[in-house]
Write an enzyme that holds these catalytic residues in place. Structure first.
Site, short mmCIF file in Angstrom:
data_model
loop_
_atom_site.label_atom_id
_atom_site.label_comp_id
_atom_site.label_asym_id
_atom_site.label_seq_id
_atom_site.Cartn_x
_atom_site.Cartn_y
_atom_site.Cartn_z
N HIS A 308 0.85 -1.19 0.00
CA HIS A 308 0.00 0.00 0.00
C HIS A 308 0.88 1.23 0.00
CE1 HIS A 308 -3.07 2.89 1.30
NE2 HIS A 308 -3.92 2.04 0.78
N ASP A 365 -8.04 -4.96 0.16
CA ASP A 365 -8.59 -5.76 -0.94
C ASP A 365 -8.27 -7.24 -0.81
OD1 ASP A 365 -9.80 -3.67 -2.32
OD2 ASP A 365 -7.84 -3.01 -3.02
N1 ACO Z 1 3.96 -7.65 -5.10
C1 ACO Z 1 5.30 -7.66 -5.27
N2 ACO Z 1 6.10 -6.59 -5.05
C2 ACO Z 1 5.51 -5.46 -4.64
C3 ACO Z 1 4.12 -5.38 -4.43
C4 ACO Z 1 3.34 -6.52 -4.67
N3 ACO Z 1 2.00 -6.49 -4.49
N4 ACO Z 1 3.80 -4.12 -4.01
C5 ACO Z 1 4.96 -3.44 -3.96
N5 ACO Z 1 6.01 -4.25 -4.32
C6 ACO Z 1 7.43 -3.88 -4.32
C7 ACO Z 1 7.77 -2.95 -5.48
O1 ACO Z 1 8.17 -3.69 -6.63
C8 ACO Z 1 8.90 -2.15 -4.90
O2 ACO Z 1 10.05 -2.95 -4.90
P1 ACO Z 1 11.52 -2.27 -5.11
O3 ACO Z 1 11.70 -1.33 -3.96
O4 ACO Z 1 12.47 -3.43 -5.09
O5 ACO Z 1 11.48 -1.57 -6.44
C9 ACO Z 1 8.50 -1.97 -3.43
O6 ACO Z 1 7.67 -3.10 -3.14
C10 ACO Z 1 7.72 -0.68 -3.16
O7 ACO Z 1 6.53 -0.68 -3.97
P2 ACO Z 1 6.02 0.55 -4.83
O8 ACO Z 1 5.37 0.05 -6.06
O9 ACO Z 1 7.10 1.57 -4.98
O10 ACO Z 1 4.94 1.14 -3.85
P3 ACO Z 1 3.81 2.13 -4.26
O11 ACO Z 1 3.49 2.87 -3.02
O12 ACO Z 1 4.16 2.93 -5.47
O13 ACO Z 1 2.61 1.18 -4.69
C11 ACO Z 1 0.75 -0.25 -4.57
C12 ACO Z 1 1.60 0.77 -3.84
C13 ACO Z 1 0.32 0.32 -5.94
C14 ACO Z 1 -0.52 -0.50 -3.77
C15 ACO Z 1 1.56 -1.54 -4.75
O14 ACO Z 1 1.92 -2.06 -3.49
C16 ACO Z 1 0.83 -2.58 -5.57
O15 ACO Z 1 0.89 -2.57 -6.80
N6 ACO Z 1 0.10 -3.54 -4.89
C17 ACO Z 1 -0.72 -4.50 -5.59
C18 ACO Z 1 -2.01 -3.85 -6.03
C19 ACO Z 1 -2.96 -3.63 -4.86
O16 ACO Z 1 -3.16 -4.50 -4.03
N7 ACO Z 1 -3.57 -2.43 -4.84
C20 ACO Z 1 -4.60 -2.10 -3.84
C21 ACO Z 1 -4.15 -1.01 -2.93
S1 ACO Z 1 -5.40 -0.70 -1.72
C22 ACO Z 1 -6.52 0.30 -2.49
O17 ACO Z 1 -6.25 0.99 -3.41
C23 ACO Z 1 -7.89 0.29 -2.00
#
Ligand code: ACO
Length: 438
Positions: A308, A365
């Protein structure tokens, strides 16, 4: 908001500037950068606004490190335990929980706005039956503006109130109609003798040829889901609502934009994606392989429902929903192998250094999809129900924005990295270059 407490120094090259520091009720202070350019000659660069406050708000507080979520100061778990969704709607809109008289009046107001204009039915018939219900909702909610010319003065508090009530009241009807349309079943009219959540289940699942009574456990679970998803401060869809609203567009147009933003798989669409991910994993044995894929930067696969932007600890909403999944399944006498799989996936992921180091925990979610499934909804309806729940949050933020004297049209700056000024060359003298699009 408490007044400016003190000034801070800001350095740029040899220049120094003093910028005010704003103190919130809770959370870290914010540097007021509105005079940044004037003082330093620079603008701030923060794509995706990860470090930037876009407004002041008294509605919802999130502490992502501690896993805290408060609506108007009240913890989310207490609201789920002690309130129903309309209590929470009133709370978000009006600043505190309603008295008994206020609650009765509000319930009456919302109940008497649940029907949609009969003419709106024709709009549904313009869609293909297999349209995604979020596509239908974007269109139908935007179209509401065409039905209420008489009350679209956004500077009139009475008009804003009516529009807010209409949106909260009609959204379940609109979502349920999108579902019924996809099934080829007749639309089910709202029932004024039922509560908000029970009426929503009724419009989703009743058919005219037989009686329908929503199971009490299903009503309770939906009530909890609606409360949990009602607001989450400046998330992407709320920011879309505020951005479109800041142009002084009407609230129906702004809500259609918020619905579009919620649709994305990185936001509200994730609950649909979670079930796809769980189905793709298929069995406990395949978890390690899928975790390997989630960690591989060359593989686009991500573990939906994990991570998140704000929560860097267990999402407090997931904490409430986790036990609710088992309770609902037990009450309905159902078993869901995906719940077993989800719990095992959570256990293994939370022991994996990749997830631990990046503070990737289950988000709202991760478990909401299991509840939606137990309620009998197909994945395509998960995000529309989320939209129903979040409507009050969007509307509360829009009202707050409309009465905030600091509100101006949202218009970010950019770091321009394109070519410097150059003359236009005649077509026969131009060289071939690789197109950027296509
Ligand atoms: N699976 C694997 N790796 C992940 C995941 C995941 N679900 N989420 C984040 N990471 C990793 C990223 O690749 C990144 O790795 P790095 O530092 O080696 O490059 C690190 O964790 C940080 O993640 P970011 O993408 O920079 O975090 P950001 O804050 O931009 O994204 C997000 C947050 C979009 C929610 C992300 O965690 C994601 O895509 N999750 C899956 C989708 C999801 O569940 N969304 C619902 C959110 S809740 C809502 O909106 C109601």
């Amino acid at each position: 908001m408490p007044a400016t407490a003190r000034k801070i120094d800001f350095g740029h090259g040899n220049q120094r500037a003093e910028l005010p520091l704003l103190e919130p009720t809770l959370g870290p202070p914010m540097i007021d950068t509105r005079r940044l350019r004037e003082e330093t000659g620079c603008w701030a660069y923060d794509p995706s606004f990860g470090e930037t406050g876009a407004c002041r708000s008294a509605i919802t507080y999130v502490d992502g490190d501690e896993g805290v979520l408060l609506y108007r100061g009240y913890p989310i778990d207490q609201l789920v335990e002690r309130c129903d969704y309309l209590d929470v709607c009133w709370l978000l809109l009006n600043g505190d929980l309603p008295s008994a008289a206020q609650k009765a009046k509000f319930t009456d107001d919302i109940t008497h706005h649940t029907m949609v204009n009969e003419q709106l039915h024709a709009i549904y018939r313009g869609f293909r039956r297999d349209s995604h219900p979020m596509a239908v909702m974007c269109g139908v909610v935007g179209a509401l503006a065409a039905f209420y010319h008489d009350s679209l003065d956004i500077f009139d508090p009475r008009h804003r109130l009516i529009a807010s009530h209409r949106l909260i009241a009609k959204m379940p009807t609109i979502a349920a109609m999108a579902y019924k349309y996809s099934l080829g079943q007749p639309f089910i009219y709202p029932r004024n003798d039922l509560g908000y959540a029970e009426n929503f289940l009724h419009m989703l699942f009743a058919v005219p040829c037989e009686p329908y009574r929503a199971p009490a456990a299903a009503v309770r679970a939906l009530e909890a889901l609606l409360i949990i998803q009602a607001d989450h401060e400046q998330n992407a869809s709320t920011s879309a609502m505020r951005l479109v609203g800041s142009t002084r567009a009407n609230p129906y147009a702004a809500t259609a934009a918020a619905i579009a933003a919620l649709w994305g798989p990185l936001h509200g669409g994730a609950n649909e994606a979670v079930l796809q991910t769980l189905a793709e994993i298929g069995s406990v044995e395949r978890i390690p392989e899928m975790l390997r894929r989630a960690k591989d930067k060359d593989d686009p696969f991500r573990l939906s429902g994990f991570g998140h932007r704000v929560y860097k600890s267990y999402d407090p909403r997931a904490k409430v929903l986790r036990p609710l999944c088992s309770e609902l399944l037990a009450a309905l006498g159902k078993e869901d192998p995906l719940l077993t799989l989800a719990m095992e996936l959570e256990r293994i992921a939370l022991e994996d250094p990749y997830f631990v180091e990046r503070k990737l925990y289950p988000n709202v979610d991760f478990y909401s999809g299991i509840i939606f499934r137990a309620l009998g909804l197909p994945p395509a309806m998960f995000t529309p129900v989320f939209a129903v729940a979040r409507t009050v949050g969007w509307v509360a933020h829009w009202n707050e924005m409309m009465t905030d004297p600091e509100t101006r049209i949202v218009r970010p700056r950019q770091l321009y990295v394109g070519p410097e000024e150059r003359p236009v060359v005649a077509v026969e003298k131009r060289r071939e270059h690789a197109p950027l699009v296509g």
